[in-house]
Scaffold this active site. Sequence first.
Site, short mmCIF file in Angstrom:
data_model
loop_
_atom_site.label_atom_id
_atom_site.label_comp_id
_atom_site.label_asym_id
_atom_site.label_seq_id
_atom_site.Cartn_x
_atom_site.Cartn_y
_atom_site.Cartn_z
N ASP A 1 86.16 133.42 50.99
CA ASP A 1 84.87 132.97 50.47
C ASP A 1 83.79 133.68 51.31
O ASP A 1 84.04 134.11 52.42
CB ASP A 1 84.79 131.45 50.60
CG ASP A 1 83.60 130.89 49.82
OD1 ASP A 1 82.93 131.68 49.12
OD2 ASP A 1 83.35 129.68 49.93
N ASP B 1 77.07 134.59 46.07
CA ASP B 1 76.38 134.11 44.87
C ASP B 1 75.47 132.96 45.27
O ASP B 1 75.46 132.54 46.42
CB ASP B 1 77.39 133.66 43.81
CG ASP B 1 78.28 132.53 44.32
OD1 ASP B 1 78.61 132.53 45.52
OD2 ASP B 1 78.64 131.65 43.52
N ALA C 1 80.01 125.52 42.31
CA ALA C 1 79.10 124.38 42.50
C ALA C 1 79.48 123.15 41.69
O ALA C 1 78.62 122.41 41.20
CB ALA C 1 77.65 124.80 42.20
N CYS D 1 106.00 107.88 47.75
CA CYS D 1 106.19 109.33 47.75
C CYS D 1 107.51 109.65 48.43
O CYS D 1 107.95 108.91 49.31
CB CYS D 1 105.02 109.97 48.49
SG CYS D 1 105.18 111.73 48.80
N CYS E 1 108.16 112.79 49.88
CA CYS E 1 108.04 114.01 50.67
C CYS E 1 108.65 113.74 52.06
O CYS E 1 108.86 112.59 52.43
CB CYS E 1 106.58 114.46 50.76
SG CYS E 1 105.62 113.64 52.04
N CYS F 1 106.90 111.07 54.16
CA CYS F 1 107.00 109.69 53.69
C CYS F 1 108.43 109.17 53.79
O CYS F 1 108.65 107.96 53.89
CB CYS F 1 106.48 109.58 52.26
SG CYS F 1 104.72 110.01 52.17
#
Length: 488
Positions: free
Chosen positions: A93, A128, A196, A279, A281, A284
């Site tokens: 960015d 921008d 934005a 969860c 994962c 977890c």
Amino acid sequence: MRDRFELRETDAGGRIGELRVPRAGVTVETPALLPVINPNIDTIAPRRLAEEFGAEALITNAYIIHDTPDLREQALSEGLHGMLDFPGAIMTDSGSFQLAEYGEISVTTEEILSFQAGIGSDIATPVDLPTPPDAPRERAAADLETTQERLTIAEGVDVGDTLVSAPVQGSTHLDLREDAARHADGTDLDVFPIGAVVPLLNDYRYAETVDVVAAAKRGLGADAPVHLFGAGHPMMFALAAAAGCDLFDSAAYAIYARDDRYLTVRGTRHLADIDYLPCSCPVCLEHTPDELRALPDKPREKALAAHNLHVSFAEIRRIREAIREGNLLELVEARARSHPAMLSGYRALLEHADQYERSDPVSKGTFFYVSAESAARPEVLRHHRRLERLSVPDSLLLAEGDVSGGEYDEVWTLRPPFGPVPPALVQSYPLNTDPPERPDRAIRVAALRGVARLAEANPDSELAVAHEGWPPGILAALPDRVETIDTK
Ligand SMILES: [Zn+2]
């Protein structure tokens, strides 16, 4: 034609695509999630993002690197890939966000683009002007003009193999967004971030976000990879993907983790309030909520960030699978039930059904009617449009159940929410679906809209509807000349 982005499968506005990133020599499968890496903060190492989470790309801020002498030197000597130790594609960015926050930044588009290419960015971003939502039109239009000048400058900067993004601005003025997108599409730039929208997302203004995305999509070609800049909550990935977004970036996984916030596809929970972890994962599975709460600050933040990423990447995989299976809108419907703002977002998407019908495949798995919103899906719209082209006999009975045709020339099926279905199409997608046994009002109203369309296109044909006990209030939607027969 942009040959760097190839579409493999589509469903509604969603697509599975391949973005070839020449400088990194990698192909990123989309929809893709790019975790945001702040080079000053160590949350989850980029190498781990690639190896444990399967991240094919990440995004970092070139302006922070440019403005931090140590980082700048290291990035210039080792390159971004060496400095971050990441094997995939790195997008940078430009500092537009800092510009929006602090007013001015000290670099020009040429400088920051050359810098990004110089440190080995694979996808660079010009400076921008992000115009916030609800800005006055004059300001949004003036900002847009500046952004467009910078895109023109960006086209002229020699960045080698680095791809360059062309941000689409325009605030909440949809015609400006569409114009901005058309202008960006006309450049030879490569990736199209819709900019934005973070203030909209933070305020749960998902319906307006969808309107902004739909406006941008109207101005962009199908071969344009679209990045929803700053969208990092997994709750809305499916909605945004169905609206046609291909790339997401998540800073949320790390920012939320810092505040003990736990992401789920149904919303955000605070760690203090959780009794059971919903969860599977690794984080977890290995911890109870009490164990997580007992961790010291930094390990707890890292554990939550890892969970937040796992849940986000899992949703991206689920979306890809749904696109492949042709049931992305069913996934969006499920997500729409988790928050009123998501429901509004889904309804906004359906208001653009006409636009999304064009990219929706003619044939896919099975159409499931799972909510009143299903009656407004692009598939229903397409069938209603097709009804105008069907050849209709002098007299036609449209029957909900099995009834004998009697004196009618032909009997067609009346299948909610589609309406009239000729025998030859009964087995074809999406008409080969079983409506729910307990229908709602919307599914019947949609079916009758189809009948009305057929009647309008065939003013000389005699039409009748055989229904199983539909209430008069719903049947009133039919043109007077269509006879109704209650078979129940
Ligand atoms: Zn987890």
